[in-house]
Design a protein around this motif. Structure first.
Motif, PDB file in Angstrom:
ATOM      1  N   ARG A 163       0.824  -1.209   0.000  1.00 24.85           N
ATOM      2  CA  ARG A 163       0.000   0.000   0.000  1.00 24.85           C
ATOM      3  C   ARG A 163       0.855   1.255   0.000  1.00 24.85           C
ATOM      4  NH1 ARG A 163      -1.674   0.170   4.947  1.00 24.85           N
ATOM      5  NH2 ARG A 163      -0.171  -1.419   5.547  1.00 24.85           N
ATOM      6  N   ILE A 164       2.132   1.111   0.256  1.00 26.01           N
ATOM      7  CA  ILE A 164       3.019   2.258   0.410  1.00 26.01           C
ATOM      8  C   ILE A 164       3.713   2.550  -0.906  1.00 26.01           C
ATOM      9  CG2 ILE A 164       4.972   3.174   1.704  1.00 26.01           C
ATOM     10  CD1 ILE A 164       4.278   1.035   3.852  1.00 26.01           C
ATOM     11  N   ALA A 165       3.659   3.787  -1.353  1.00 27.98           N
ATOM     12  CA  ALA A 165       4.289   4.187  -2.606  1.00 27.98           C
ATOM     13  C   ALA A 165       5.505   5.050  -2.313  1.00 27.98           C
ATOM     14  CB  ALA A 165       3.305   4.955  -3.481  1.00 27.98           C
ATOM     15  N   ALA A 166       6.625   4.718  -2.921  1.00 28.15           N
ATOM     16  CA  ALA A 166       7.835   5.519  -2.732  1.00 28.15           C
ATOM     17  C   ALA A 166       7.626   6.945  -3.202  1.00 28.15           C
ATOM     18  CB  ALA A 166       9.007   4.872  -3.475  1.00 28.15           C
ATOM     19  N   ALA A 167       6.851   7.109  -4.288  1.00 30.81           N
ATOM     20  CA  ALA A 167       6.611   8.459  -4.801  1.00 30.81           C
ATOM     21  C   ALA A 167       5.858   9.308  -3.780  1.00 30.81           C
ATOM     22  CB  ALA A 167       5.833   8.388  -6.108  1.00 30.81           C
ATOM     23  N   ARG A 168       4.945   8.678  -3.036  1.00 26.61           N
ATOM     24  CA  ARG A 168       4.219   9.431  -2.013  1.00 26.61           C
ATOM     25  C   ARG A 168       5.146   9.829  -0.879  1.00 26.61           C
ATOM     26  NH1 ARG A 168       0.194   6.169  -1.473  1.00 26.61           N
ATOM     27  NH2 ARG A 168       0.610   5.236   0.576  1.00 26.61           N
ATOM     28  N   LEU A 169       6.075   8.950  -0.509  1.00 27.29           N
ATOM     29  CA  LEU A 169       7.071   9.315   0.500  1.00 27.29           C
ATOM     30  C   LEU A 169       7.887  10.514   0.037  1.00 27.29           C
ATOM     31  CD1 LEU A 169       8.575   5.875   1.647  1.00 27.29           C
ATOM     32  CD2 LEU A 169       6.862   7.259   2.810  1.00 27.29           C
ATOM     33  N   ALA A 170       8.332  10.465  -1.226  1.00 27.53           N
ATOM     34  CA  ALA A 170       9.141  11.568  -1.757  1.00 27.53           C
ATOM     35  C   ALA A 170       8.350  12.870  -1.773  1.00 27.53           C
ATOM     36  CB  ALA A 170       9.635  11.220  -3.160  1.00 27.53           C
TER      37      ALA A 170
END
Length: 638
Positions: A17-24
């Motif tokens: 469910r976790i997106a690296a782009a959302r973290l960035a």
């Protein structure tokens, strides 16, 4: 800035469910810019440099498959690389190789200001670490099958960590109690303390351990005063060179005190001989009434100008922070920090500093906040130490020459030498009797209502931690280190990271360079308090560096000297805000609105001191900040 997450419950990395782009994206605030987003197997990483520029970034990978993300500065990279018999290069890889070789001892060998994340896919282990003394913050959380860590809490929320306001942290902060170094402003989110390593595994409790304690620094004994002074200069210069490494256009804060001039002169000696050093100094607004306490001065421009005249390559600039008050850009800082540290209202003066530095094209701002803990420490534990050791002449001189202390010798002796060695309850009683006080200082400076302090447990926690303001008197060098450093970082790493995001400029403090700091921590007491002269070491180091009036003066610069002007012009606005806070059942019970409304209603005609000063300059801005942060953290609009 770093962000990391792994969802161990996902059957495949693509199902997470976790997106690296959302973290960035969560890291891009303040000056904006871009952050790199990387997915490596189940792991999601994001990284954003201080200046916010786009870059190609990946975590370092060791031969055994471990991944390392590193943020900050590694000051002794050459030494570490030689010991590991490897080439210089990516600091993340160098850090990872050091941990692979030495384990936790690596963080003791490494000198720098950093936080780091190591992810081990084979062991399903996450190792988090933070440098001692000073370094960028690192927060983390475990929720369900997710483990996440980041420089700022908002990145954890992007990894779907629940956002629940931690009221206990707000109460402790309002009582100046920061002894729980792992607590954050959100329930379920922890903070890696300075000098700490945390290991996380799915389905298991965290393992947190301190690898560094300042009280374990060994004593330093050299053969002469000249040897102490020479070594102090060498280590400070070494710290300045480390701080300047890689900077193209550094600047420095500069005051009329003893610390920042030492840093500025050392920086001039390090820079190319044709390069100038922009310096930045804040001062009161022109409408300030000029009133300040006899022990201090509110406007440092005259000292800075006279000092700069001796060093023509300094390019001093000044800011009055015109129109700013204690709540300047508070909402933005809440977002950038993810908290509301107690010292934040006082830091409005740095908006002008960082803004000038940005206009000057600086990519680094040198500071000297740690000077009072290291080179220019006043050695106030000496009053008790000289009594215990029977050094009567030194004790008499220390008491007789204690600057701006008009009490009788007996009262000074009891207050400064005897009371600090008394047990905590007796100390408080002695302090009140000796100083003929009708109040506790904590009662004046906190924004919390007395009933809430008791009912919430905040008072009990402060007493248990020995962090009530009136007990802030060291009885020994070790006790001073505990009071000044251990459990007392006041979340300054978070505050400065907020300014770095907002203005895109990194900041370093050479007076906190660990070899230099540890040298100062181990020095004999009479290097700081000698023959009644406080800050002896810094005054000796400044011989020939600054005008004698500045070097020998005992007055100190007063931040926020024009508080009366800044608060007075918004008095009606603040009164209306107090009305809104009091009308809220929760905030009205928590915060002492009645006392501060009375102080605003009976607003003094000019700058004043005593109870009005503590209520208006200290408690009021913190009350407003606390109420606004709770609204912000819980998503309430007023």
């Amino acid at each position: 800035m770093l962000a990391f997450a792994v969802d161990w419950q996902a059957e495949a990395a693509s199902n997470s469910r976790i997106a690296a782009a959302r973290l960035a994206g969560s890291l891009c605030a303040g000056i904006g810019g871009r952050a790199s987003a990387i997915e490596d197997g189940p792991f999601k990483f994001a990284y954003r440099p201080v200046d916010g520029r786009a870059l190609a970034w990946r975590p370092a990978r060791l031969d055994d498959g471990r991944l390392i993300a590193f943020h900050g500065f590694l000051d002794n990279a050459d030494e570490i690389a030689r010991a590991l018999n490897t080439a210089l290069g990516d600091p993340a890889r160098l850090y990872g190789l050091a941990v692979a070789r030495w384990g936790d001892e690596a963080d003791r060998k490494i000198v720098g200001e950093y936080c780091a994340i190591m992810a081990d896919p084979r062991e399903r282990a996450i190792r988090l670490s933070r440098s001692p003394l000073r370094g960028p913050p690192l927060h983390y959380a475990q929720h369900g099958g997710t483990i996440a860590a980041a420089s700022v809490p908002r990145a954890l929320f992007a990894a779907e960590i629940p956002r629940v306001f931690n009221e206990a942290r707000a109460a402790d902060s309002a009582l100046f109690n920061f002894t729980d170094e792992e607590a954050t402003w959100f329930v379920g989110i922890n903070r890696v303390a300075l000098g700490q390593i945390v290991e996380l595994h799915p389905g298991r409790p965290r393992c947190a351990r301190r690898y560094y304690r300042v009280t374990e620094c060994p004593p330093v004994r050299l053969g002469s005063d000249a040897a102490y002074l020479e070594r102090a200069r060498e280590l400070l210069d070494e710290g300045v060179r480390a701080a300047l490494a890689g900077a193209k256009r550094p600047g420095a804060t500069l005051s009329g005190g003893l610390d920042s001039p030492l840093v500025a002169v050392s920086a001039l000696e390090t820079l190319p001989p044709t390069q100038t050093l922009p310096t930045f100094t804040f001062h009161p607004e022109a409408e300030w009434d000029g009133i300040t306490q006899s022990s201090g001065f509110g406007d440092e421009r005259a000292f800075v100008t006279a000092f700069a005249a001796l060093h023509p390559r300094l390019a001093p600039q000044f800011t009055a922070n015109a129109g700013y008050e204690h709540d300047h850009l508070l909402a933005q800082m809440f977002h950038l920090i993810g908290g509301a540290p107690n010292g934040l209202p006082n830091m409005y003066v740095f908006h002008g500093i960082f803004s000038l530095a940005r206009q000057a094209g600086c990519d680094l701002l040198l500071q000297s906040d740690w000077g009072n803990r290291t080179v220019s420490n006043s050695g106030r534990w000496g009053f008790a130490e000289y009594l215990r050791s029977g050094r009567w002449i030194q004790l008499w001189q220390a008491l007789a020459r204690n600057p701006h202390d008009s009490r009788s010798m007996l009262r000074k002796f009891l207050a400064l030498s005897v009371a600090p060695m008394a047990p905590h309850p007796l100390h408080r009683a002695l302090s009140r009797a000796i100083n003929r006080k009708r109040f506790e200082m904590t009662d004046l400076i906190t924004p919390l209502a007395p009933a809430y302090r008791r009912q919430s447990g905040a008072d009990a926690r402060a007493r248990a931690a020995r962090r009530d303001y009136d007990y802030w008197r060291p009885r020994s060098r070790r006790h001073a280190l505990v009071l000044e450093i251990e459990g007392s970082d006041w979340e300054t790493g978070e505050i400065y990271q907020g300014f770095e995001q907002l203005y895109g400029i990194a900041q370093r403090d050479p007076t906190a360079y660990r070899p230099f700091a540890e040298f100062c921590f181990g020095l004999p007491t009479d290097l700081f308090l000698r023959d009644g002269e406080q800050r002896w070491l810094a005054r000796q180091l400044n011989a020939g560096v600054m005008p004698e009036a500045q070097r020998t003066g005992t007055r100190t610069g007063k931040w926020d000297a024009d508080w009366h002007l800044r608060i007075g012009r918004r008095r009606e606005t603040y009164l209306a805000e107090l009305d809104r806070i009091e009308a809220d059942p929760r905030l009205g019970a928590m915060l002492d609105t009645a006392r501060l409304r009375a102080a605003l209603t009976d607003f003094p005609a000019q700058t004043t001191f005593g109870t009005a000063l503590y209520a208006l300059q200290t408690a009021l801005p913190r009350l407003l900040m606390t109420a606004r942060f709770i609204d912000w953290a819980e998503g309430r609009n007023r």
